[in-house]
Design a protein around this motif. Sequence first.
Motif, PDB file in Angstrom:
ATOM      1  N   THR A 173      39.506  56.909  63.115  1.00  0.00           N
ATOM      2  CA  THR A 173      40.695  56.087  62.898  1.00  0.00           C
ATOM      3  C   THR A 173      41.763  56.394  63.946  1.00  0.00           C
ATOM      4  O   THR A 173      41.742  57.451  64.585  1.00  0.00           O
ATOM      5  CB  THR A 173      41.290  56.336  61.501  1.00  0.00           C
ATOM      6  N   VAL A 174      42.703  55.483  64.078  1.00  0.00           N
ATOM      7  CA  VAL A 174      43.832  55.694  64.971  1.00  0.00           C
ATOM      8  C   VAL A 174      44.639  56.905  64.496  1.00  0.00           C
ATOM      9  O   VAL A 174      45.125  57.699  65.307  1.00  0.00           O
ATOM     10  CB  VAL A 174      44.718  54.430  65.061  1.00  0.00           C
ATOM     11  N   THR A 175      44.735  57.084  63.198  1.00  0.00           N
ATOM     12  CA  THR A 175      45.452  58.237  62.648  1.00  0.00           C
ATOM     13  C   THR A 175      44.807  59.549  63.100  1.00  0.00           C
ATOM     14  O   THR A 175      45.497  60.484  63.506  1.00  0.00           O
ATOM     15  CB  THR A 175      45.496  58.161  61.111  1.00  0.00           C
ATOM     16  N   GLU A 176      43.481  59.603  63.041  1.00  0.00           N
ATOM     17  CA  GLU A 176      42.772  60.806  63.491  1.00  0.00           C
ATOM     18  C   GLU A 176      42.972  61.030  64.983  1.00  0.00           C
ATOM     19  O   GLU A 176      43.195  62.165  65.422  1.00  0.00           O
ATOM     20  CB  GLU A 176      41.274  60.697  63.188  1.00  0.00           C
ATOM     21  N   LEU A 177      42.877  59.957  65.756  1.00  0.00           N
ATOM     22  CA  LEU A 177      43.079  60.071  67.193  1.00  0.00           C
ATOM     23  C   LEU A 177      44.508  60.507  67.516  1.00  0.00           C
ATOM     24  O   LEU A 177      44.727  61.333  68.408  1.00  0.00           O
ATOM     25  CB  LEU A 177      42.764  58.739  67.887  1.00  0.00           C
ATOM     26  N   HIS A 178      45.464  59.967  66.788  1.00  0.00           N
ATOM     27  CA  HIS A 178      46.869  60.331  66.977  1.00  0.00           C
ATOM     28  C   HIS A 178      47.066  61.827  66.741  1.00  0.00           C
ATOM     29  O   HIS A 178      47.726  62.514  67.535  1.00  0.00           O
ATOM     30  CB  HIS A 178      47.736  59.501  66.027  1.00  0.00           C
ATOM     31  N   ARG A 179      46.490  62.342  65.668  1.00  0.00           N
ATOM     32  CA  ARG A 179      46.604  63.762  65.352  1.00  0.00           C
ATOM     33  C   ARG A 179      45.946  64.628  66.428  1.00  0.00           C
ATOM     34  O   ARG A 179      46.518  65.621  66.879  1.00  0.00           O
ATOM     35  CB  ARG A 179      45.983  64.058  63.987  1.00  0.00           C
ATOM     36  N   LYS A 180      44.761  64.226  66.875  1.00  0.00           N
ATOM     37  CA  LYS A 180      44.048  65.012  67.880  1.00  0.00           C
ATOM     38  C   LYS A 180      44.770  65.004  69.225  1.00  0.00           C
ATOM     39  O   LYS A 180      44.818  66.029  69.912  1.00  0.00           O
ATOM     40  CB  LYS A 180      42.610  64.503  68.029  1.00  0.00           C
ATOM     41  N   LEU A 181      45.321  63.860  69.606  1.00  0.00           N
ATOM     42  CA  LEU A 181      46.089  63.804  70.851  1.00  0.00           C
ATOM     43  C   LEU A 181      47.337  64.680  70.741  1.00  0.00           C
ATOM     44  O   LEU A 181      47.695  65.377  71.695  1.00  0.00           O
ATOM     45  CB  LEU A 181      46.480  62.365  71.191  1.00  0.00           C
ATOM     46  N   SER A 182      47.987  64.648  69.590  1.00  0.00           N
ATOM     47  CA  SER A 182      49.169  65.488  69.371  1.00  0.00           C
ATOM     48  C   SER A 182      48.805  66.960  69.472  1.00  0.00           C
ATOM     49  O   SER A 182      49.560  67.748  70.048  1.00  0.00           O
ATOM     50  CB  SER A 182      49.794  65.202  68.003  1.00  0.00           C
ATOM     51  N   ASP A 183      47.647  67.334  68.929  1.00  0.00           N
ATOM     52  CA  ASP A 183      47.180  68.714  69.013  1.00  0.00           C
ATOM     53  C   ASP A 183      46.969  69.149  70.464  1.00  0.00           C
ATOM     54  O   ASP A 183      47.095  70.330  70.789  1.00  0.00           O
ATOM     55  CB  ASP A 183      45.877  68.914  68.232  1.00  0.00           C
TER      56      ASP A 183
ATOM     57  N   GLY B 130      48.861  68.129  72.819  1.00  0.00           N
ATOM     58  CA  GLY B 130      50.164  68.074  73.483  1.00  0.00           C
ATOM     59  C   GLY B 130      50.504  66.712  74.052  1.00  0.00           C
ATOM     60  O   GLY B 130      51.486  66.579  74.777  1.00  0.00           O
ATOM     61  N   LEU B 131      49.702  65.706  73.730  1.00  0.00           N
ATOM     62  CA  LEU B 131      49.946  64.342  74.197  1.00  0.00           C
ATOM     63  C   LEU B 131      50.598  63.558  73.059  1.00  0.00           C
ATOM     64  O   LEU B 131      49.918  62.985  72.222  1.00  0.00           O
ATOM     65  CB  LEU B 131      48.640  63.674  74.637  1.00  0.00           C
ATOM     66  N   VAL B 132      51.905  63.563  73.027  1.00  0.00           N
ATOM     67  CA  VAL B 132      52.642  62.935  71.938  1.00  0.00           C
ATOM     68  C   VAL B 132      52.967  61.495  72.312  1.00  0.00           C
ATOM     69  O   VAL B 132      53.766  61.246  73.221  1.00  0.00           O
ATOM     70  CB  VAL B 132      53.929  63.724  71.616  1.00  0.00           C
ATOM     71  N   VAL B 133      52.302  60.575  71.635  1.00  0.00           N
ATOM     72  CA  VAL B 133      52.518  59.142  71.849  1.00  0.00           C
ATOM     73  C   VAL B 133      52.510  58.454  70.491  1.00  0.00           C
ATOM     74  O   VAL B 133      52.051  59.020  69.498  1.00  0.00           O
ATOM     75  CB  VAL B 133      51.442  58.506  72.764  1.00  0.00           C
TER      76      VAL B 133
ATOM     77  N   MET C  38      56.111  62.397  79.419  1.00  0.00           N
ATOM     78  CA  MET C  38      54.893  61.702  79.004  1.00  0.00           C
ATOM     79  C   MET C  38      53.899  61.734  80.167  1.00  0.00           C
ATOM     80  O   MET C  38      54.263  61.458  81.296  1.00  0.00           O
ATOM     81  CB  MET C  38      55.206  60.257  78.622  1.00  0.00           C
ATOM     82  N   PRO C  39      52.650  62.077  79.878  1.00  0.00           N
ATOM     83  CA  PRO C  39      51.641  62.134  80.940  1.00  0.00           C
ATOM     84  C   PRO C  39      51.293  60.740  81.446  1.00  0.00           C
ATOM     85  O   PRO C  39      51.572  59.732  80.806  1.00  0.00           O
ATOM     86  CB  PRO C  39      50.439  62.768  80.247  1.00  0.00           C
ATOM     87  N   HIS C  40      50.693  60.720  82.599  1.00  0.00           N
ATOM     88  CA  HIS C  40      50.244  59.466  83.199  1.00  0.00           C
ATOM     89  C   HIS C  40      49.292  58.764  82.225  1.00  0.00           C
ATOM     90  O   HIS C  40      48.459  59.413  81.585  1.00  0.00           O
ATOM     91  CB  HIS C  40      49.538  59.777  84.517  1.00  0.00           C
ATOM     92  N   PRO C  41      49.407  57.444  82.095  1.00  0.00           N
ATOM     93  CA  PRO C  41      48.537  56.717  81.148  1.00  0.00           C
ATOM     94  C   PRO C  41      47.046  56.952  81.375  1.00  0.00           C
ATOM     95  O   PRO C  41      46.274  57.007  80.416  1.00  0.00           O
ATOM     96  CB  PRO C  41      48.901  55.255  81.378  1.00  0.00           C
ATOM     97  N   LEU C  42      46.638  57.102  82.622  1.00  0.00           N
ATOM     98  CA  LEU C  42      45.222  57.312  82.898  1.00  0.00           C
ATOM     99  C   LEU C  42      44.741  58.628  82.301  1.00  0.00           C
ATOM    100  O   LEU C  42      43.651  58.701  81.718  1.00  0.00           O
ATOM    101  CB  LEU C  42      44.969  57.291  84.407  1.00  0.00           C
TER     102      LEU C  42
ATOM    103  N   GLU D 188      46.783  52.276  69.940  1.00  0.00           N
ATOM    104  CA  GLU D 188      46.145  50.987  69.672  1.00  0.00           C
ATOM    105  C   GLU D 188      46.052  50.156  70.949  1.00  0.00           C
ATOM    106  O   GLU D 188      45.024  49.531  71.217  1.00  0.00           O
ATOM    107  CB  GLU D 188      46.919  50.229  68.604  1.00  0.00           C
ATOM    108  N   ARG D 189      47.113  50.142  71.736  1.00  0.00           N
ATOM    109  CA  ARG D 189      47.101  49.389  73.001  1.00  0.00           C
ATOM    110  C   ARG D 189      46.080  49.979  73.975  1.00  0.00           C
ATOM    111  O   ARG D 189      45.366  49.242  74.669  1.00  0.00           O
ATOM    112  CB  ARG D 189      48.487  49.396  73.636  1.00  0.00           C
ATOM    113  N   ASP D 190      46.035  51.299  74.036  1.00  0.00           N
ATOM    114  CA  ASP D 190      45.060  51.950  74.915  1.00  0.00           C
ATOM    115  C   ASP D 190      43.639  51.597  74.498  1.00  0.00           C
ATOM    116  O   ASP D 190      42.789  51.296  75.345  1.00  0.00           O
ATOM    117  CB  ASP D 190      45.237  53.474  74.885  1.00  0.00           C
ATOM    118  N   LEU D 191      43.363  51.652  73.206  1.00  0.00           N
ATOM    119  CA  LEU D 191      42.022  51.329  72.721  1.00  0.00           C
ATOM    120  C   LEU D 191      41.647  49.888  73.051  1.00  0.00           C
ATOM    121  O   LEU D 191      40.508  49.607  73.429  1.00  0.00           O
ATOM    122  CB  LEU D 191      41.921  51.581  71.221  1.00  0.00           C
TER     123      LEU D 191
END
Length: 63
Positions: A22-32, A34-37, A1-5, A43-46
């Motif tokens: 949406t969080v769902t859209e952000l989740h998908r984009k982060l996964s794309d 390579g940041l799988v969280v 997992m990458p550094h939180p920053l 939600e906590r980060d936001l």
Amino acid sequence: MPHPLIRQWELLKLIPRDRKITVTELHRKLSDLGLVVSRRTIERDLLALSTPFGLECDDRSKP
């Protein structure tokens, strides 16, 4: 997992200025990227980023 920053920086870059996302859209984009969280981590980060960066949360449909 990458550094939180790094994750939070990438998250901020994904948030559009002219519309909601949406969080769902952000989740998908982060996964794309390579940041799988979990959605909950996003939600906590936001929440942590909302005050210093002036992010608004539409929590009317919050589960």
